[in-house]
Every structure is written in structure tokens, then in C-alpha cells.
Motif scaffolding. Structure first.
Motif: not given
Lengths: 137, 137
Positions: A124-127, B101, B104-105, B107-108, B125
Motif C-alpha cells: 500500500q503506497l500512500y503519498f 532501507p 530504494l525509494f 526518488h518516488l 509505503l
DNA sequence: ATCGTTGCAAACTATTTGCAGTGTG
DNA sequence: CACACTGCAAATAGTTTGCAACGAT
């Protein structure tokens, strides 16, 4: 909608007007409504339906893979008839929940599998930020 | 821990033994505890402290940027003294919450800013699966 | 006719609030 | 020694449960 009927039949659940209506609400909106909001949307059409029915129905839908449950950070759940693993973005001012395209993030599950010893099943990715309307204010 | 004292002083909050203890619990664990769990961990040392105090303290810590609040999908919040934007992974069997870590993320957030009209401020995330212990069972 | 489903009310859980007493700065 | 903080109890909000009546198959 045929999906609903098929899946309910397959799993041995009965088809009732309430279940059809709840699924219809979820399927016809991009709003990612909470149980309460679904309830409000249906109270004219089903004045006697109780919130408990909504919750029981959503539980069945979840178990059957007909909806996914989102946890955007309020103290209530929101529901999405799009059960594909896709990221969401939430406005910190108006609490709107929007979808984001899936494709940018398809590789992440595998990458996580590589760096952790978990067997990764879903994500689940929440921005969080301000939506186009709110960011101008 | 000096961080705690400094930030509380800066923001004009008083320094109390309860606040120090709550921060210490969060800082000395990798467990991402809930308010309830913090309460249980401190009840021997502070037999009279109430859950309300924990909640009020966590609220202050959140506003001061001393902790971040996580929503892993249970119906309760969990707290993390690591306030950097980093992804989490949750075991569907034992409900453990581990860190992943950050690198990895990183840049999102920018990528989301490019594909949506939101002004993106932060992200959460969550990956779900089975932890090394549970996946064998 | 059977057995799953509904709707109501009550229970439960996490969290919040009000307020009097307390203790930090 | 003022005013923010604590602790208790009660309030609230979201969700769940028990159970009798109902209705789909």
C-alpha cells in the motif's frame, strides 16, 4: 457488476439488494468512500438499512477479493472496488483520496523481496500533499 | 534524547518524567509500538500514568516532529521515533512491523509530483507479507 | 423449508475531552 | 506562583456482535 454476481455465487454468498447497492456505490465512484459515506449515499434508497449491514457486507467483499481496504491515516477505513495494487495520494487539507497510475511502481514488490527476508505479497503506497484545488489556497 | 529536551524547550512544552519515558521507549525499540503497548511497558515504572497522558504526549511529539504515526492496517496507530520518510514491511501473521532501507525509494516523491497535480509532501509505503519466522510455518 | 442475511440495539476498542489537582519552569 | 500537565472518568467514534425476524434459493 457481473463480477459481483459471479463471485458471490461462487463463494456461496447470497445475492441481496443491499449487497448489489453497496457494490454499485463503490464501483461508480472515484471517491474511495468510508462505510459511513456509503451508508449516507444509500439511506434514501434503503431507509432501513443499518451500518452494521454495510460493515458485514464490506467484510464479505474483502474476503472475496471484490474490494480492497485502505488506511489513509484517518481513524476509519476507506474502500476501493479497484482491487489492483495501485498507489494512492491523499490531500492533507480536504482529505480527498485519488488514485495514481500503477505502472511507476510495479517493480517495487520485487525489489523489496530482494532487500528483505520477507515473502512480499502486497503493498500500500500512500503519498500525502495538497491537491490541485487546495494547493492554491 | 538531547533532541527531545531541546525540541520540547524550543516549542515551549514542559519537560516531565512521563514525556521522557515515552520518548525513551520509542527510541529504544524497533517495534513501532502502539499507545497501548507503550502504556504496558511503562506501567511498572509509572503505575499511575494514564493512557490519556500517552495519547496527549504522542500528539505533542507528532506536532513537534519527534515521532511519526504509522497506519499499518490494524485499527490502531503505531509510532516511530525515526521520523525520516522510510518504508515499512508488516508481517500478516505475527503483525511485526519492520523498517526497510530508505534509499530504494527516495526518488518516488519526485516522480509522483511529476505525474500528478498534487504538491507532494510525504509518503507512507507499506509492504505486506510473511516475515522470516512466519513464512516457514 | 432451510439457512444465510438483515436490522436493531448493545458491546467493544481506540482515542479524545473535561476538569480538578499537581508540579515544572 | 502561574499556567501547562497529569490522571481520572466520562464522552465519542468507528466497528463488531448477538439475536430475532426475514427472505433468497
Amino acid at each position: 457488476m457481473e463480477t459481483l454476481l459471479k463471485v458471490l455465487k461462487e463463494k456461496g454468498y447470497k445475492i441481496t439488494p443491499q449487497r448489489i447497492a453497496i457494490y454499485r456505490v463503490l464501483n461508480n465512484t472515484k471517491e474511495h468512500p468510508s462505510a459511513e459515506i456509503i451508508y449516507k449515499k444509500l439511506e434514501k434508497e434503503f431507509p432501513t438499512m443499518s451500518l452494521a449491514t454495510i460493515y458485514k457486507t464490506l467484510e464479505i467483499f474483502k474476503k472475496s477479493g471484490l474490494v480492497q481496504e485502505l488506511n489513509v491515516g484517518e481513524n476509519s477505513f476507506r474502500y476501493d472496488a479497484n482491487v489492483k495494487d495501485h498507489p494512492h495520494i491523499i490531500c492533507l487539507k480536504c482529505n480527498k483520496v485519488d488514485d495514481l497510475p500503477e505502472n511507476l511502481f510495479t517493480h517495487l514488490k520485487d525489489e523489496v523481496g530482494k532487500v528483505s527476508d520477507y515473502k512480499v505479497l502486497s503493498k500500500q503506497l500512500y503519498f500525502y500533499g495538497y491537491c490541485p484545488v487546495c494547493k492554491g489556497e
